[in-house]
Design a protein around this motif. Structure first.
Motif, PDB file in Angstrom:
ATOM      1  N   MET A  57     -36.183  44.445 -43.021  1.00  0.00           N
ATOM      2  CA  MET A  57     -36.218  43.514 -41.897  1.00  0.00           C
ATOM      3  C   MET A  57     -35.631  42.139 -42.230  1.00  0.00           C
ATOM      4  N   ALA A  58     -35.031  41.997 -43.422  1.00  0.00           N
ATOM      5  CA  ALA A  58     -34.394  40.736 -43.792  1.00  0.00           C
ATOM      6  C   ALA A  58     -33.127  40.529 -42.969  1.00  0.00           C
ATOM      7  N   ASP A  59     -32.542  39.352 -43.051  1.00  0.00           N
ATOM      8  CA  ASP A  59     -31.270  39.093 -42.388  1.00  0.00           C
ATOM      9  C   ASP A  59     -30.290  40.209 -42.736  1.00  0.00           C
ATOM     10  N   PRO A  60     -29.707  40.879 -41.748  1.00  0.00           N
ATOM     11  CA  PRO A  60     -28.899  42.080 -42.021  1.00  0.00           C
ATOM     12  C   PRO A  60     -27.607  41.828 -42.766  1.00  0.00           C
ATOM     13  N   ASP A  61     -27.297  40.582 -43.117  1.00  0.00           N
ATOM     14  CA  ASP A  61     -26.096  40.327 -43.910  1.00  0.00           C
ATOM     15  C   ASP A  61     -26.099  41.105 -45.218  1.00  0.00           C
ATOM     16  N   TRP A  62     -27.285  41.445 -45.711  1.00  0.00           N
ATOM     17  CA  TRP A  62     -27.354  42.150 -46.982  1.00  0.00           C
ATOM     18  C   TRP A  62     -26.741  43.550 -46.910  1.00  0.00           C
ATOM     19  N   LEU A  63     -26.624  44.102 -45.683  1.00  0.00           N
ATOM     20  CA  LEU A  63     -26.011  45.414 -45.525  1.00  0.00           C
ATOM     21  C   LEU A  63     -24.490  45.366 -45.637  1.00  0.00           C
ATOM     22  N   GLY A  64     -23.935  44.203 -45.359  1.00  0.00           N
ATOM     23  CA  GLY A  64     -22.496  44.062 -45.209  1.00  0.00           C
ATOM     24  C   GLY A  64     -22.216  43.537 -43.808  1.00  0.00           C
ATOM     25  N   ARG A  65     -20.998  43.104 -43.585  1.00  0.00           N
ATOM     26  CA  ARG A  65     -20.639  42.525 -42.283  1.00  0.00           C
ATOM     27  C   ARG A  65     -19.403  43.239 -41.774  1.00  0.00           C
ATOM     28  N   SER A  66     -19.637  44.210 -40.885  1.00  0.00           N
ATOM     29  CA  SER A  66     -18.572  45.084 -40.399  1.00  0.00           C
ATOM     30  C   SER A  66     -17.552  44.326 -39.566  1.00  0.00           C
ATOM     31  N   PRO A  67     -16.312  44.790 -39.533  1.00  0.00           N
ATOM     32  CA  PRO A  67     -15.291  44.179 -38.679  1.00  0.00           C
ATOM     33  C   PRO A  67     -15.680  44.290 -37.210  1.00  0.00           C
ATOM     34  N   GLU A  68     -15.346  43.263 -36.447  1.00  0.00           N
ATOM     35  CA  GLU A  68     -15.634  43.229 -35.022  1.00  0.00           C
ATOM     36  C   GLU A  68     -14.367  42.837 -34.256  1.00  0.00           C
ATOM     37  N   SER A  76       2.905  45.258 -34.445  1.00  0.00           N
ATOM     38  CA  SER A  76       2.246  46.457 -34.991  1.00  0.00           C
ATOM     39  C   SER A  76       2.255  46.506 -36.518  1.00  0.00           C
ATOM     40  N   SER A  77       2.447  45.349 -37.170  1.00  0.00           N
ATOM     41  CA  SER A  77       2.516  45.338 -38.626  1.00  0.00           C
ATOM     42  C   SER A  77       1.199  44.973 -39.289  1.00  0.00           C
ATOM     43  N   GLN A  78       0.249  44.479 -38.517  1.00  0.00           N
ATOM     44  CA  GLN A  78      -1.036  44.086 -39.083  1.00  0.00           C
ATOM     45  C   GLN A  78      -2.100  44.098 -37.992  1.00  0.00           C
ATOM     46  N   VAL A  79      -3.335  43.987 -38.415  1.00  0.00           N
ATOM     47  CA  VAL A  79      -4.438  43.929 -37.463  1.00  0.00           C
ATOM     48  C   VAL A  79      -5.232  42.654 -37.720  1.00  0.00           C
ATOM     49  N   PHE A  80      -5.870  42.181 -36.677  1.00  0.00           N
ATOM     50  CA  PHE A  80      -6.768  41.041 -36.748  1.00  0.00           C
ATOM     51  C   PHE A  80      -8.179  41.525 -36.430  1.00  0.00           C
ATOM     52  N   TYR A  81      -9.153  40.942 -37.078  1.00  0.00           N
ATOM     53  CA  TYR A  81     -10.535  41.284 -36.768  1.00  0.00           C
ATOM     54  C   TYR A  81     -11.431  40.096 -37.083  1.00  0.00           C
ATOM     55  N   GLN A  82     -12.608  40.093 -36.453  1.00  0.00           N
ATOM     56  CA  GLN A  82     -13.607  39.082 -36.736  1.00  0.00           C
ATOM     57  C   GLN A  82     -14.643  39.630 -37.709  1.00  0.00           C
ATOM     58  N   GLN A  83     -15.212  38.728 -38.493  1.00  0.00           N
ATOM     59  CA  GLN A  83     -16.313  39.089 -39.378  1.00  0.00           C
ATOM     60  C   GLN A  83     -17.355  37.983 -39.333  1.00  0.00           C
ATOM     61  N   LYS A  84     -18.598  38.386 -39.245  1.00  0.00           N
ATOM     62  CA  LYS A  84     -19.690  37.424 -39.223  1.00  0.00           C
ATOM     63  C   LYS A  84     -19.687  36.606 -40.510  1.00  0.00           C
ATOM     64  N   ARG A  85     -19.901  35.304 -40.367  1.00  0.00           N
ATOM     65  CA  ARG A  85     -19.994  34.432 -41.525  1.00  0.00           C
ATOM     66  C   ARG A  85     -21.366  34.608 -42.182  1.00  0.00           C
ATOM     67  N   ALA A  86     -21.404  34.751 -43.483  1.00  0.00           N
ATOM     68  CA  ALA A  86     -22.673  34.981 -44.190  1.00  0.00           C
ATOM     69  C   ALA A  86     -23.661  33.861 -43.896  1.00  0.00           C
ATOM     70  N   SER A  88     -24.858  32.907 -41.083  1.00  0.00           N
ATOM     71  CA  SER A  88     -24.581  32.165 -39.858  1.00  0.00           C
ATOM     72  C   SER A  88     -24.262  33.142 -38.737  1.00  0.00           C
ATOM     73  N   ASP A  89     -24.413  32.674 -37.497  1.00  0.00           N
ATOM     74  CA  ASP A  89     -24.017  33.485 -36.351  1.00  0.00           C
ATOM     75  C   ASP A  89     -22.544  33.305 -36.008  1.00  0.00           C
ATOM     76  N   LEU A  90     -21.859  32.397 -36.682  1.00  0.00           N
ATOM     77  CA  LEU A  90     -20.436  32.169 -36.426  1.00  0.00           C
ATOM     78  C   LEU A  90     -19.603  33.332 -36.948  1.00  0.00           C
ATOM     79  N   ARG A  91     -18.442  33.536 -36.310  1.00  0.00           N
ATOM     80  CA  ARG A  91     -17.502  34.564 -36.725  1.00  0.00           C
ATOM     81  C   ARG A  91     -16.198  33.919 -37.180  1.00  0.00           C
ATOM     82  N   ASP A  92     -15.572  34.490 -38.205  1.00  0.00           N
ATOM     83  CA  ASP A  92     -14.258  34.053 -38.668  1.00  0.00           C
ATOM     84  C   ASP A  92     -13.241  35.165 -38.398  1.00  0.00           C
ATOM     85  N   TRP A  93     -11.992  34.756 -38.168  1.00  0.00           N
ATOM     86  CA  TRP A  93     -10.921  35.721 -37.930  1.00  0.00           C
ATOM     87  C   TRP A  93     -10.194  36.035 -39.244  1.00  0.00           C
TER      88      TRP A  93
END
Length: 823
Positions: A57-68, A76-86, A88-93
């Motif tokens: 039940m700890a902060d789920p960051d310990w599991l990993g932070r899946s791409p969103e 079509s040469s690359q992909v962009f995704y968001q990931q939760k900041r450790a 924090s509720d903020l997301r980085d691209w």
């Protein structure tokens, strides 16, 4: 299929474990194939690790932070995704070039506007792309250069390329066009929810008329106002530099949606009467920064909310003429589809109901679940398709427009005696012909259909006892890509239809849950894949059958990879009420067949219409780990996709129509019998729990079948459906004014007298989904009935979905204690 990661192999093995006992009938010749086990990685599990509630039940960051929110770059040469900041509720691209060997790199803040968007819009020749970033419009040109079209603190949206190569966008309900060569921006049309201004008329009434006759100044002021109005109209009509007159839709109207033809000759708009803010329901928040109690406004209850019918109006952008489109051409627009329901309720009151014609309330298909526009123009600009629904939830129509007659032309009707699903409503046009494609559940499962405007009937392109979703058409109209659970209800793979021969081709064979996004070059697929034991990550493959799959990201933590997880087995529990089995996950202890019969817990997933016994990573990850803890301590745990769950077709979904809580508890009883007969479980040592809809089911099970479980925990539970929201509840139970029988039959508060076993009720107090009032009313009912075997825990700062690890821990300590003490 090869599943390859540049730094780590991931093996896929065959042979999902099924119980040897269940045998189930199929509605056609198809037989469920054996499903592959979830993808097993080289992760090295440590069997010495003991699960603890504190860790789970700890902060789920310990599991990993899946791409969103992943999407393709324009080339079509690359992909962009968001990931939760450790932490924090903020997301980085992040950007992940296809040639990279790691998870990619963070996109600098200074370059975020250059990424594009998952909702990028293309010009007809696909050389230009337009998107929105932080409320401003950007265009990528053919040479790769980026043009910023707007730069303001106002919000701009809905970019669209017109057929004359201008760019269209809107600010509020004012539409602008931009000539990308000259850079000139022009107002195309503005929609106003006001009455059209008119030249001031001479006031009526004796005193006013005498005033104008006797006082020259008054008459002069009036003449000046009239002249000003006339001069303004004349200037606008004569001078091409002036913006066109706004379209006035009437006072006290609210715009639902509006869409402009690619030819910029017509606008289609839906309006309804503006509804006042809900003043009746408030949610007290006792823990605030100020120390005061905050009374927060919340949604309407189904018993109070009355949907406003919508008017569909075709507007000529040439002269501003408005043409209301009548619904009378829609088949069934005036049918009394609730006649039997009304008759049953009238009979219960000693009355008799006489059926007749009923003008039904109709509007755009704009449900909360669905993000598409219900107005879809053909790229030629000379035709539009509109998806409409009846607000009694029994009909969905697709219609086009006869522009000469200014009338709707019905193309397809989906009628359901229960309710039309809020999922599976994707539709659109072929690019190179006047052909519609859409999803429909009319066969009992969601499938793809096409319809030529001149044909009387639609053609069904897929068939079988599986559900199709996310149809994606290629620009040349050669293929329709889609996601479906063909081989097994819990395994979702990517397929495509060759539209030349309607042949279905399977592209992925990964097992688990796989979603896809077709690349702009339409040669590659970006996959989001997960299994029961592996959270979501990104993968890449060529857009053809059985191509090599390359893993793009690995975001799972090392700590998670060491967990000695129990892989839940999916079993097909025979149903005593249907031909279909009840697909269920079962977590077994290592030695469950040894010794005395075991304790067991049945988990009830929330949402009602949700699938949790699939083979993908579950949104209930805390519950998944809690079930591993229970299994490690000798419990057998079952997680059932009871009737009403998603993934099993229309009849499974609508089994709860007008009787919520009855089929589901019958399925729980079948689950109990299966555990006793197949999993060495003691019938007198079985408990149940669940949240939201799962909490409602816990109530119904303990109240209506008190001998089924020995204890139960109801979390954020619904106790009276008349207090829940309109969009969800009216689908299943109609509305309380029409069908009170359904509400009394389906609401736990009417059955509390049946409680005889220990019940734990956990309730968040700032829940704007299931109100805290639900628990308050039910607890008072239990008190008045002198019940003693219940406890209530409240969570003062929590909404419907808990956020604080301390709250999660407290809740699950109580659940665990309940089972330990009573099972």
């Amino acid at each position: 299929m090869k599943l390859f990661h540049q730094t780590m192999l991931v093996a896929v093995t065959a042979g999902l474990l099924f119980s040897s006992n269940p045998v189930f009938a199929k509605s056609d010749a198809q037989t469920w194939q054996s499903a592959p086990v979830v993808a097993k990685s080289v992760y090295q599990a440590d069997p010495s690790i003991k699960f603890t509630l504190e860790q789970i039940m700890a902060d789920p960051d310990w599991l990993g932070r899946s791409p969103e929110s992943a999407f393709w770059s324009a080339d079509s040469s690359q992909v962009f995704y968001q990931q939760k900041r450790a932490g924090s509720d903020l997301r980085d691209w992040f950007q992940r070039p296809l040639s990279a060997v790691d998870n990619g790199v963070a996109v600098p803040l200074s370059q975020l506007h250059q990424m594009g968007s998952s909702n990028v819009q293309y010009s007809a020749d696909r050389q230009l792309q337009a998107w929105v970033f932080e409320g401003n419009i950007f265009v990528r040109k053919a040479d790769g250069g980026i043009l910023q079209v707007t730069r303001s603190n106002q919000s701009h949206s809905a970019p669209q390329f017109l057929n004359d190569n201008r760019l269209l966008y809107r600010q509020g309900w004012t539409f602008y066009t931009v000539d990308l060569t000259s850079g000139i921006s022009s107002e195309l049309i503005s929609l106003k929810t006001e009455e059209q201004p008119k030249a001031p008329a001479v006031p009526t009434g004796y005193l006013a008329q005498e005033q104008h006759k006797l006082i020259d100044y008054v008459a002069k002021v009036h003449r000046h106002k009239v002249e000003q109005h006339q001069a303004k109209v004349a200037l606008r009509d004569a001078n091409p530099a002036m913006a066109p007159e706004a379209v006035y839709l009437g006072k006290d109207q609210q715009i639902v949606d509006a869409s402009i033809s690619p030819n910029a000759d017509y606008l289609l708009v839906a309006v309804r009467k503006a509804k006042p803010r809900n003043e009746k329901d408030i949610m007290p928040n006792y823990i605030t920064e100020s120390g005061d109690i905050a009374a927060q406004p919340v949604r309407w209850r189904v018993t109070d909310f009355k949907p406003e019918p919508q008017k569909l109006i075709l507007v000529s952008l040439t002269d501003g003429s408005q043409y209301p489109l009548s619904y009378t051409s829609l088949p069934g627009y005036n049918e009394d589809v609730l006649a039997e329901v009304k008759a049953e309720n009238a009979k219960a009151k000693g009355e008799k109901y006489k059926s007749g014609k009923v003008i039904r309330d109709i509007g755009l298909m704009t449900d909360w679940y669905w993000s598409q526009s219900a107005m879809r123009w053909h790229n030629s600009g000379d035709q539009v398709a509109v998806m409409l629904k009846a607000f009694d939830n029994k009909d969905r129509w697709i219609a086009t427009i006869d522009f000469d007659k200014k009338a709707l032309v019905p193309q397809h009707r989906l009628h359901d005696t229960a309710w039309v699903n809020y999922a599976f409503n994707d539709f659109g046009w072929f690019n190179n012909s006047k052909t519609l494609y859409f999803l429909s559940e009319e066969s009992g499962y969601s499938h793809i259909y096409t319809k030529e405007l001149t044909d009387r009937k639609a053609k069904k392109l897929t068939s079988g006892t599986f559900e199709v979703s996310h149809p994606t058409l290629t620009t040349d109209d050669n293929y329709l890509y889609f996601k479906a659970n063909v081989s097994h209800p819990g395994i979702y793979e990517v397929y495509r239809l060759d539209l030349a021969n309607a042949k279905k081709e399977q592209l992925t064979r990964l097992g688990g849950m796989t979603d896809f996004t077709l690349a702009p070059d339409e040669q590659k697929l970006l996959l989001t894949h997960s299994t029961s034991l592996m959270p979501e990550d990104l993968y890449l493959m060529a857009a053809k059958p059985d191509a090599e799959v390359i893993r793009l990201t690995d975001t799972v933590s090392a700590e998670f990879k060491r967990l000695p997880l129990v892989a839940p087995q999916v079993v097909a529990v025979p149903s005593s009420h249907t031909k279909q089995p009840i697909f269920s996950k079962v977590y077994y202890p290592a030695d469950y067949q040894q010794g005395e019969p075991r304790r067991a817990v049945i988990f009830n997933h929330g949402a009602g219409y949700l699938q949790n016994s699939d083979l993908g990573w579950s949104g209930y990850f805390r519950e998944f780990l809690f079930h591993n803890l229970l299994a490690q301590q000798g419990y057998v745990v079952m997680d059932m996709d009871y009737r009403a769950s998603k993934g099993y077709g229309r009849d499974w979904r609508t089994a709860i129509y007008r009787q919520m809580g009855t089929p589901e508890v019958e399925d729980l009883a079948d689950g109990v019998n299966w555990l006793v007969n197949n999993a060495n479980v003691d019938r007198q040592r079985i408990g149940t729990y669940g949240g939201s809809y799962g909490g409602f089911m816990t109530f119904m099970a303990l109240f209506k079948q008190p001998d089924l479980f020995q204890a139960g925990a109801a979390l954020r539970p619904v106790s009276d459906w008349a207090y829940y929201n309109h969009p969800y509840t009216s689908n299943i139970l109609n509305t309380p004014d029409i069908d009170p029988i359904a509400y009394e039959r389906s609401s736990p508060i009417y059955f509390t007298q049946g409680l005889t076993k220990p019940l734990l009720i956990n309730a968040p107090m700032v829940d704007d989904n299931v109100f805290f009032q639900d628990v308050v009313r039910l607890v008072q009912r239990l008190i008045e009935q002198e019940k003693q075997d219940f406890e209530t825990a409240i969570y003062p700062v929590e909404p419907h979905g808990f956020r604080q690890p301390s709250s999660w821990l407290d809740e699950y300590r109580r659940i665990y204690k309940l089972f330990e003490q009573n099972l």
